[in-house]
Design a protein around this motif. Sequence first.
Motif, mmCIF file in Angstrom:
data_model
loop_
_atom_site.group_PDB
_atom_site.id
_atom_site.type_symbol
_atom_site.label_atom_id
_atom_site.label_comp_id
_atom_site.label_asym_id
_atom_site.label_seq_id
_atom_site.Cartn_x
_atom_site.Cartn_y
_atom_site.Cartn_z
ATOM 1 N N VAL A 92 0.825 -1.207 0.000
ATOM 2 C CA VAL A 92 0.000 0.000 0.000
ATOM 3 C C VAL A 92 0.862 1.261 0.000
ATOM 4 O O VAL A 92 1.793 1.390 0.791
ATOM 5 N N GLN A 93 0.517 2.165 -0.891
ATOM 6 C CA GLN A 93 1.151 3.473 -0.960
ATOM 7 C C GLN A 93 0.058 4.537 -0.952
ATOM 8 O O GLN A 93 -1.012 4.353 -1.516
ATOM 9 N N GLY B 183 1.919 8.224 9.551
ATOM 10 C CA GLY B 183 0.994 7.563 8.629
ATOM 11 C C GLY B 183 0.040 6.595 9.283
ATOM 12 O O GLY B 183 -0.720 5.911 8.586
ATOM 13 N N LYS B 184 0.023 6.518 10.617
ATOM 14 C CA LYS B 184 -0.835 5.540 11.314
ATOM 15 C C LYS B 184 -2.320 5.763 11.016
ATOM 16 O O LYS B 184 -3.031 4.835 10.633
ATOM 17 N N SER B 185 -2.777 6.995 11.210
ATOM 18 C CA SER B 185 -4.202 7.276 11.011
ATOM 19 C C SER B 185 -4.585 7.151 9.542
ATOM 20 O O SER B 185 -5.706 6.721 9.224
ATOM 21 N N THR B 186 -3.669 7.495 8.649
ATOM 22 C CA THR B 186 -3.938 7.307 7.219
ATOM 23 C C THR B 186 -4.135 5.840 6.903
ATOM 24 O O THR B 186 -5.060 5.461 6.166
ATOM 25 N N LEU B 187 -3.299 4.987 7.476
ATOM 26 C CA LEU B 187 -3.427 3.551 7.257
ATOM 27 C C LEU B 187 -4.770 3.045 7.761
ATOM 28 O O LEU B 187 -5.448 2.258 7.098
ATOM 29 N N LEU C 17 -12.410 4.796 4.351
ATOM 30 C CA LEU C 17 -12.672 6.233 4.361
ATOM 31 C C LEU C 17 -11.843 6.965 3.315
ATOM 32 O O LEU C 17 -12.130 8.109 2.974
ATOM 33 N N ASP C 18 -10.818 6.304 2.822
ATOM 34 C CA ASP C 18 -9.977 6.831 1.752
ATOM 35 C C ASP C 18 -9.452 5.633 0.971
ATOM 36 O O ASP C 18 -9.586 4.481 1.422
ATOM 37 N N LEU C 19 -8.885 5.873 -0.177
ATOM 38 C CA LEU C 19 -8.390 4.800 -1.035
ATOM 39 C C LEU C 19 -6.885 4.945 -1.248
ATOM 40 O O LEU C 19 -6.371 6.069 -1.331
ATOM 41 N N PRO C 20 -6.166 3.830 -1.359
ATOM 42 C CA PRO C 20 -4.717 3.908 -1.609
ATOM 43 C C PRO C 20 -4.418 4.320 -3.032
ATOM 44 O O PRO C 20 -5.238 4.135 -3.936
ATOM 45 N N ASP C 21 -3.238 4.895 -3.229
ATOM 46 C CA ASP C 21 -2.772 5.177 -4.584
ATOM 47 C C ASP C 21 -2.409 3.874 -5.295
ATOM 48 O O ASP C 21 -2.672 3.710 -6.486
ATOM 49 N N ARG C 22 -1.787 2.986 -4.536
ATOM 50 C CA ARG C 22 -1.409 1.666 -5.046
ATOM 51 C C ARG C 22 -1.537 0.662 -3.910
ATOM 52 O O ARG C 22 -1.527 1.021 -2.738
ATOM 53 N N GLY C 23 -1.638 -0.607 -4.274
ATOM 54 C CA GLY C 23 -1.683 -1.660 -3.275
ATOM 55 C C GLY C 23 -3.081 -2.238 -3.082
ATOM 56 O O GLY C 23 -4.049 -1.793 -3.702
ATOM 57 N N GLU C 24 -3.160 -3.226 -2.235
ATOM 58 C CA GLU C 24 -4.382 -3.998 -2.033
ATOM 59 C C GLU C 24 -4.693 -4.102 -0.545
ATOM 60 O O GLU C 24 -3.791 -4.264 0.281
ATOM 61 N N ILE C 25 -5.978 -4.003 -0.218
ATOM 62 C CA ILE C 25 -6.431 -4.108 1.165
ATOM 63 C C ILE C 25 -7.598 -5.083 1.217
ATOM 64 O O ILE C 25 -8.635 -4.861 0.585
ATOM 65 N N LEU C 26 -7.403 -6.161 1.958
ATOM 66 C CA LEU C 26 -8.447 -7.159 2.141
ATOM 67 C C LEU C 26 -8.894 -7.118 3.594
ATOM 68 O O LEU C 26 -8.074 -7.227 4.511
ATOM 69 N N VAL C 27 -10.184 -6.943 3.819
ATOM 70 C CA VAL C 27 -10.764 -7.024 5.164
ATOM 71 C C VAL C 27 -11.934 -7.997 5.081
ATOM 72 O O VAL C 27 -12.909 -7.738 4.376
ATOM 73 N N GLY C 28 -11.804 -9.124 5.779
ATOM 74 C CA GLY C 28 -12.795 -10.184 5.610
ATOM 75 C C GLY C 28 -12.768 -10.664 4.169
ATOM 76 O O GLY C 28 -11.717 -11.028 3.634
#
Length: 236
Positions: A21-22, A57-61, A68-79
Amino acid sequence: MKEKPLSGEPSRGVAVAVQGVQKSFPNGEERLEVLRDVSFSVLPGEVVAVTGESGCGKSTLLSLMAGLDLPDRGEILVGSHRVEELDEDALTQYRARTVGLVFQFHYLLKDFSVLENVMLPALMQNRRREEASQRARELLGQVGLQDRLHHLPPQLSGGERQRVAAARALINDPEVVLADEPTGNLDDANSQRLEEVLFGLVSEYGKTLIIVTHDMCLARRTMRSFHLEQGCLVSD
């Protein structure tokens, strides 16, 4: 929307997976890079901390994991959700059902009672009022506020308001609870009380808890911690 598995990290048995994630923000004519190639995973039922100094960058992560926001690059899986691929309607449902949010500031509605504040997310999901009320009363009892049901937020202490926020985060039975500096505005006694509430609730209900904090005492109580430094994950 059909979701595909993460390209690098196996999703099976993982509650949260962040990969490559970036994130950057406009800064005059340039861009300020806040997160740089951040990757980690969290198992179901784990309690983990993301630590680091202010501005790392903690709160951004956490905002990215919450949708609440989207990454410029990378993947986020929740469930089962690929967060960065969800459209607006799907993101709304994701934030309502999959994740529960506890912020440093409680964001309670001052003209609504304690009970109504906790019930509101359930009512917005079209749950019956009687069902929402019963569930809210149970949660408020577990955080020690059974005698404050009809008080308004301005009538509560800071610690009590944060406990209401913790109960509200669980009203829709989310898979993952995300807490952003939840004790940041509290004194030592109320911080400890809220910590007990958060750890107790997620343990009882089998939730995954991710806490963003610069409080190392709180971080040491978790099962694992990840450390961010200038937007990079430098240790875990």
